[in-house]
Design a protein around this motif. Structure first.
Motif, PDB file in Angstrom:
ATOM      1  N   LEU A  50      31.574  44.808  51.069  1.00 41.31           N
ATOM      2  CA  LEU A  50      32.142  43.933  50.205  1.00 41.31           C
ATOM      3  C   LEU A  50      31.109  43.626  49.049  1.00 41.31           C
ATOM      4  CD1 LEU A  50      34.152  41.354  52.195  1.00 41.31           C
ATOM      5  CD2 LEU A  50      35.095  43.141  50.633  1.00 41.31           C
ATOM      6  N   TYR A  53      31.012  46.780  46.930  1.00 40.63           N
ATOM      7  CA  TYR A  53      32.232  46.677  46.123  1.00 40.63           C
ATOM      8  C   TYR A  53      32.025  45.805  44.758  1.00 40.63           C
ATOM      9  CZ  TYR A  53      36.987  48.034  45.254  1.00 40.63           C
ATOM     10  OH  TYR A  53      38.337  48.292  44.667  1.00 40.63           O
ATOM     11  N   GLY A  54      31.553  44.602  45.187  1.00 35.96           N
ATOM     12  CA  GLY A  54      31.322  43.580  44.121  1.00 35.96           C
ATOM     13  C   GLY A  54      30.238  44.045  43.069  1.00 35.96           C
ATOM     14  N   ALA A  57      31.724  47.042  40.821  1.00 37.99           N
ATOM     15  CA  ALA A  57      32.806  46.453  39.799  1.00 37.99           C
ATOM     16  C   ALA A  57      32.016  45.786  38.796  1.00 37.99           C
ATOM     17  CB  ALA A  57      33.787  45.265  40.697  1.00 37.99           C
ATOM     18  N   LEU A  58      30.986  45.036  39.058  1.00 35.27           N
ATOM     19  CA  LEU A  58      30.321  44.502  37.848  1.00 35.27           C
ATOM     20  C   LEU A  58      29.456  45.358  37.088  1.00 35.27           C
ATOM     21  CD1 LEU A  58      28.424  41.577  39.711  1.00 35.27           C
ATOM     22  CD2 LEU A  58      30.064  41.399  37.841  1.00 35.27           C
TER      23      LEU A  58
END
Length: 153
Positions: A50, A53-54, A57-58
């Motif tokens: 996670l 993933y964060g 995405a950023l």
């Protein structure tokens, strides 16, 4: 005295005198430095995933979910977020949050870069961590001579 249900399966041990994960490796049955359970290990992996993933995405921007390369970005970031801290500190962010760490079966304090890179690459393949021996070690731990243990009670 052991309850009858604890001894009915063939090879089941009654009480703490029998076998447990890590006994052959000289590890305690419970508490600090005992073999970490699969649930705790999976939760640590989920936390690390996670986080990756964060970050991906950023870095990708507003249209992150539409980017066809997002999966590869997540995998690459996860690899770095896992391999580097395990090589240097013995634990990733998710492992630290859940109180587990990767320990070397030798006398080394940490497993080092080559073994951390191999272990993380094998974890990314999914199957090696799922095929476990009686000590709770997957193929990735056996190949790198490591074991995941609890770092706090």
């Amino acid at each position: 005295m052991a309850r009858w249900i604890e001894s009915w399966p063939p090879g089941a041990s009654a009480g703490t005198g029998g076998t447990y994960p890590g006994k052959r490796l000289g590890l305690p049955a419970t508490g600090v430095n005992s073999v970490a359970g699969l649930g705790r290990r999976f939760a640590a992996l989920a936390i690390d995933w996670l986080l990756a993933y964060g970050i991906a995405a950023l870095l990708t921007g507003p249209g992150a979910l539409d980017d066809p390369n997002l999966g590869w970005s997540v995998l690459g970031i996860w690899y770095l977020l896992t391999a580097v801290p395990v090589a240097v500190f013995g634990a990733s962010a998710g492992m630290t949050a859940l109180g587990i760490r990767v320990a070397s079966l030798g006398s080394a304090a940490v497993i080092g870069v080559p073994r951390a890179l191999l272990r993380t690459a094998m974890t990314a393949l999914v199957v090696p961590p799922l095929v476990r021996d009686e000590d709770g070690r997957g193929w990735h731990d056996r190949a790198t001579r490591t074991v995941v243990v609890r770092s706090r009670a």
